[in-house]
Design an enzyme around this catalytic site. Structure first.
Site, mmCIF file in Angstrom:
data_model
loop_
_atom_site.group_PDB
_atom_site.id
_atom_site.type_symbol
_atom_site.label_atom_id
_atom_site.label_comp_id
_atom_site.label_asym_id
_atom_site.label_seq_id
_atom_site.Cartn_x
_atom_site.Cartn_y
_atom_site.Cartn_z
ATOM 1 N N CYS A 15 11.709 -23.658 7.840
ATOM 2 C CA CYS A 15 11.890 -23.892 6.399
ATOM 3 C C CYS A 15 10.610 -23.510 5.661
ATOM 4 O O CYS A 15 9.623 -23.123 6.261
ATOM 5 C CB CYS A 15 12.252 -25.353 6.122
ATOM 6 S SG CYS A 15 10.906 -26.475 6.501
ATOM 7 N N CYS A 18 7.215 -24.763 6.691
ATOM 8 C CA CYS A 18 6.597 -24.085 7.841
ATOM 9 C C CYS A 18 5.799 -22.878 7.373
ATOM 10 O O CYS A 18 4.636 -22.715 7.719
ATOM 11 C CB CYS A 18 7.665 -23.585 8.822
ATOM 12 S SG CYS A 18 8.767 -24.848 9.423
ATOM 13 N N CYS A 83 -1.277 11.077 40.675
ATOM 14 C CA CYS A 83 -1.242 10.215 41.855
ATOM 15 C C CYS A 83 -1.465 8.756 41.460
ATOM 16 O O CYS A 83 -1.698 8.441 40.302
ATOM 17 C CB CYS A 83 -2.308 10.643 42.849
ATOM 18 S SG CYS A 83 -3.974 10.371 42.215
ATOM 19 N N CYS A 86 -4.511 7.825 39.454
ATOM 20 C CA CYS A 86 -4.384 8.068 38.003
ATOM 21 C C CYS A 86 -3.748 6.858 37.328
ATOM 22 O O CYS A 86 -4.259 6.353 36.333
ATOM 23 C CB CYS A 86 -3.507 9.285 37.725
ATOM 24 S SG CYS A 86 -4.077 10.809 38.448
ATOM 25 N N ASP A 487 6.277 9.200 -20.750
ATOM 26 C CA ASP A 487 5.598 10.480 -20.866
ATOM 27 C C ASP A 487 6.679 11.472 -21.310
ATOM 28 O O ASP A 487 7.851 11.269 -20.997
ATOM 29 C CB ASP A 487 5.017 10.860 -19.496
ATOM 30 C CG ASP A 487 4.456 12.259 -19.496
ATOM 31 O OD1 ASP A 487 3.637 12.548 -20.381
ATOM 32 O OD2 ASP A 487 4.849 13.071 -18.638
ATOM 33 N N ASP A 686 5.683 11.362 -14.445
ATOM 34 C CA ASP A 686 5.969 12.113 -13.219
ATOM 35 C C ASP A 686 4.811 12.937 -12.704
ATOM 36 O O ASP A 686 4.865 13.446 -11.597
ATOM 37 C CB ASP A 686 7.176 13.033 -13.442
ATOM 38 C CG ASP A 686 6.799 14.272 -14.239
ATOM 39 O OD1 ASP A 686 5.976 14.125 -15.170
ATOM 40 O OD2 ASP A 686 7.294 15.370 -13.939
ATOM 41 N N ASP A 690 -0.359 11.327 -14.980
ATOM 42 C CA ASP A 690 0.240 10.044 -15.380
ATOM 43 C C ASP A 690 -0.201 8.899 -14.469
ATOM 44 O O ASP A 690 -0.007 7.736 -14.795
ATOM 45 C CB ASP A 690 1.785 10.123 -15.339
ATOM 46 C CG ASP A 690 2.327 11.129 -16.336
ATOM 47 O OD1 ASP A 690 1.735 11.233 -17.425
ATOM 48 O OD2 ASP A 690 3.319 11.805 -16.026
#
Length: 790
Positions: A15, A18, A83, A86, A487, A686, A690
């Site tokens: 809740c 918590c 191997c 590795c 704009d 855009d 801006d």
């Protein structure tokens, strides 16, 4: 100071008390800048100073608060192992990384499985460590979507099973209450039989509540589990005492039915919560799993994870485009509705960009992959929506504060209720039952779900409509907006200006003016300049480049062309260079009154011509602005154009507040000035120029057809280039905020009405349990109504 941001999964929160507890504990730590805990997503987002605190310190803080940070598994695909030596080396290297609990490397499939607490280790760290050891590694792409679904289904299944078993055991106890009231003695009314049925419900089915309560109290907080376990334990143990002492007053049915009803509520809640994130699932499900790639002249189907940048991919009619790229052969119409919300297919040809997950409608084409994996538009959208869904709206802070102090207050009210009935009325039984009712009705679950569920559905719905909202805070701010600034170029207008008029002076030829204008503007990136270049390329054979070129921001440009000094720009540029424009003043005024941008051209300081350019207004701009005005918003238009031209455009779309001749760098100042009048300002733009204004506004809207910089600076991104998206975003913000307020009202209403009723003895604990369980369900269901938003 090295700041880092991590997302840590937190398990065991039930809740708002918590999540508030974890948030408080994290924010108290030295080095933590901000910590936000999302109850729904079960995540903690923490920004911290790595020099002051490490991730394991954050994890310990969460665990100390009584919650669990689950271990996550990461699978690495490793190249170069030959191997066992590795694989042993890689294993050692991975196990040495701070935060890693366990790493195992399998040589036969060249994979390493690394376990660590959520958020403790970054993928990059794992890869770099393996590379340092001399091998190549990459993360195996897991479909987190499936894991999430699996976890959700597992939780729902567990709740359903618990509920069914609990109901089977509780029904006889509930029936016994009626037999007892009627004075009929049966086996059901026998105390030992009731004890036999109630005990598994209390301690096996109800174990989750005890566990949650223990973790919460151990962490120094108190949550819903504390209230449920206290209330049901009081009823259960008092009944056990009465069984032993031979008193025929049992309340086993109260404790068992409360647990059963809460489990039923939790089951419904889990199902409903799963639906709140459906938008993300839809988006993630859009991406195809296979791509048809041309390798060494041969077409082959490969998993999308194996696609590399630069690969040539073939797409046939009806297929989904796998990743982002640029068409290199063929053309088609593409349905981009899942990304932009735009239902009409868009024609694409060689050189055009295509977006992954969109649908190829008609033609076949080949494209080159430019963005893969998490860099694709779809992945970015998913990430943005996930971040938004994990964020908090300021309105939630009130609920968080209340739920933080709520449980101790409720416990105090329950104690006062019990003592009141016991000492004033001398009735232990009624005092106990009413105290239990207080504890049970008061669980603050609904309070914690009120805001995040609405934000999850609201932001998801926005994404479905091509509106990407960065966070709950921006959704709330959009709701408060009373002023919006647009704009002009590329926002209200199409941003694709065309040459409409060429006027000449001093006996110079029209084509010569166009040739000089187009040649000089060829180096410019300004849309108006590009329009002149386009016209020149259409009408003339040859366009050369100038010897010298210099842009003069907000005024035009200066160049040297074929030995002549050329100026192209506005009145200010001509005045600064002492060029007389008296001869062209009349033509200039006429063109400006028609809403055209007129650029003056001078050769060696003599006015030689005017080239007029007009930018067409988008079809939907006027309608969108009318709708925004009808919603009570003040609408402004901001532009670098002179006042006369600006007003001509503004009149066409119905804007009366015109801010003309504003240089790009001054747009943010203008926005700040409007804000200083006490207005809540939104800015829509855009372009790169801006970005400062978008950041300065209370809410920045970026038109998604614009630049990445503008989208980064904006709070809300509109994937379509139409202003109707602003209207939809505003309506969605109003609707979401209304839903949040309704949720908070009902959450407060349940508690504020329920607690006094319970304390005064007017509420049976079982009814209290049902009311509490279904308060959460009603809040989540109300949020889900947002899915119907059109």
């Amino acid at each position: 100071m090295a700041t880092k941001k991590v997302n840590i999964d937190v398990m065991g929160m039930t809740c708002a008390a918590c999540s508030t507890r974890v948030e408080k504990a994290l924010n108290k730590q030295d080095g933590v800048d901000t910590a936000v805990v999302n109850l729904i997503a079960q995540k903690a987002t923490v920004e911290f100073d790595t020099e002051k605190i490490k991730i394991d310190g954050l994890i310990k803080t969460i665990e100390k608060a009584g919650y669990e940070v689950p271990l996550v598994k990461r699978t690495l695909v490793i190249e170069g192992m030959t191997c066992a030596a590795c694989s042993t080396r890689v294993e050692k290297v991975l196990n040495k990384i701070e935060g890693v609990v366990k790493a195992t490397v399998n040589l036969s499939n060249n994979k390493a499985v690394v376990e660590f607490p959520s958020g403790a280790v970054e993928d990059e760290t794992l890869i770099k460590s393996v590379e340092k050891a001399g091998y190549k590694a990459e993360i195996e792409i897991e479909r987190d979507l499936d894991r999430e679904k699996e976890m959700r289904e597992k939780e729902i299944k567990s709740l359903k099973t618990s509920f069914i078993v609990s109901a089977i055991l509780s029904i006889p106890l509930f029936s016994a209450m009626f037999f007892h009231m009627a004075g009929i003695e049966t086996i059901l009314t026998n105390g030992y039989f009731q004890l036999l049925l109630a005990t598994p419900v209390q301690f096996i089915i109800g174990y989750r509540f005890y566990k949650g309560a223990f973790n919460s109290l151990r962490g120094g907080g108190a949550n819903m589990d504390v209230l449920v376990s206290m209330g049901t334990s009081a009823a259960y143990f008092y009944s056990v005492y009465n069984v032993i002492t031979g008193v025929h007053e049992y309340y086993f049915e109260a404790s068992a039915v409360i647990i059963t009803l809460i489990l039923l509520g939790k089951t419904f809640e889990a199902v409903a919560k799963g639906k709140t994130s459906e938008a993300i699932k839809k988006l993630m499900g859009l991406q195809p799993k296979i791509a048809r790639v041309i390798k060494d002249g041969v077409e082959m189907d490969i998993p999308i994870e194996k696609v590399e940048i630069g690969d040539i991919i073939v797409v046939r009619p009806g297929e989904k485009i796998p990743v982002d790229g640029v068409i290199v052969e063929g053309d088609s119409s593409i349905d981009e509705s899942m990304i932009t919300g735009e239902s009409i297919p868009i024609d694409k040809a060689i050189g055009d960009e295509v977006i992954g997950a969109t649908i190829n409608k008609f033609g076949s084409f080949k494209f080159q992959a430019t963005k893969i994996g998490k860099d694709t538009v779809l992945s970015q959208i998913v990430k943005l929506v996930e971040d938004a869904q994990g964020s908090k709206a300021p309105v939630q802070r009130l609920a968080d504060k209340i739920s933080g102090i709520f449980v101790p207050i409720v416990v105090a009210i329950a104690v006062i209720t019990f003592l009141g009935f016991y000492f004033v009325k001398g009735n232990f039984n009624i005092g106990l039952i009413n105290a239990v009712a207080v504890l049970v009705i008061a669980c603050p679950c609904a309070l914690g779900l009120a805001t995040p569920t609405a934000i999850m559905v609201g932001t998801g719905k926005g994404a479905e409509n091509g509106i990407l909202i960065k966070s709950g805070e921006h959704l709330e701010r959009a709701h408060k907006m009373d002023t919006i600034v647009f704009d002009k170029t590329g926002t209200i207008t199409k941003g694709e200006p065309e040459v409409t008029d060429i006027v000449v002076f001093n006996e110079i030829d029209r084509n010569e003016v166009l040739r000089i204008g187009a040649s000089v503007e060829k180096t410019s990136e300004h849309p108006l300049g590009q329009a002149i270049v386009k016209k020149g390329e259409e009408e003339l054979l040859k366009i050369t480049e100038p010897e010298k070129f210099m842009a003069v921001p907000g005024k035009g440009l200066r160049a040297t062309f074929e030995g002549k000094e050329v100026l192209i720009g506005n009145r200010k540029l001509m005045a600064e260079n002492n060029v007389s424009i008296e001869e062209g003043e009349k033509e200039l005024l006429k063109l400006e009154e028609e809403g055209k941008t007129a650029m003056l051209i001078s050769l060696d300081n003599k006015l030689s011509g005017i080239i007029a350019v007009a930018d067409q207004i988008k079809e939907t701009s006027k309608k969108a602005i009318e709708e925004l005005k009808s919603m009570g918003l003040d609408v402004y238009m901001i532009t670098g154009d002179n006042e006369r031209t600006a007003k001509a455009i503004a009149n066409q779309v119905g804007i009366t507040n015109v801010l003309a001749e504003v240089l790009p760098e001054n747009k943010a100042e203008v926005v700040d000035k409007i804000k200083s009048e006490g207005k809540h300002v939104g800015m829509v733009g855009d372009g790169i120029n801006d970005a400062p204004a978008l950041a300065a506004a209370d809410v920045g809207f970026a038109i998604g057809t614009g630049t990445d910089v503008a989208m980064e600076a904006a709070d809300i991104t509109l994937m379509r280039g139409e202003l109707t998206g602003v209207v939809t975003a505003m309506k969605l913000s109003h609707r979401t905020m209304r839903t949040i307020k309704q949720n908070l009202f009902w959450a407060f209403f349940y508690n504020s009405v329920g607690i006094p009723f319970a304390a005064l003895g007017f509420l049976n604990p079982m009814i209290a349990g049902a009311a509490m369980a279904f308060s959460s369900v009603s809040v989540v269901t109300n949020s889900l109504r947002l899915k119907n938003f059109k």
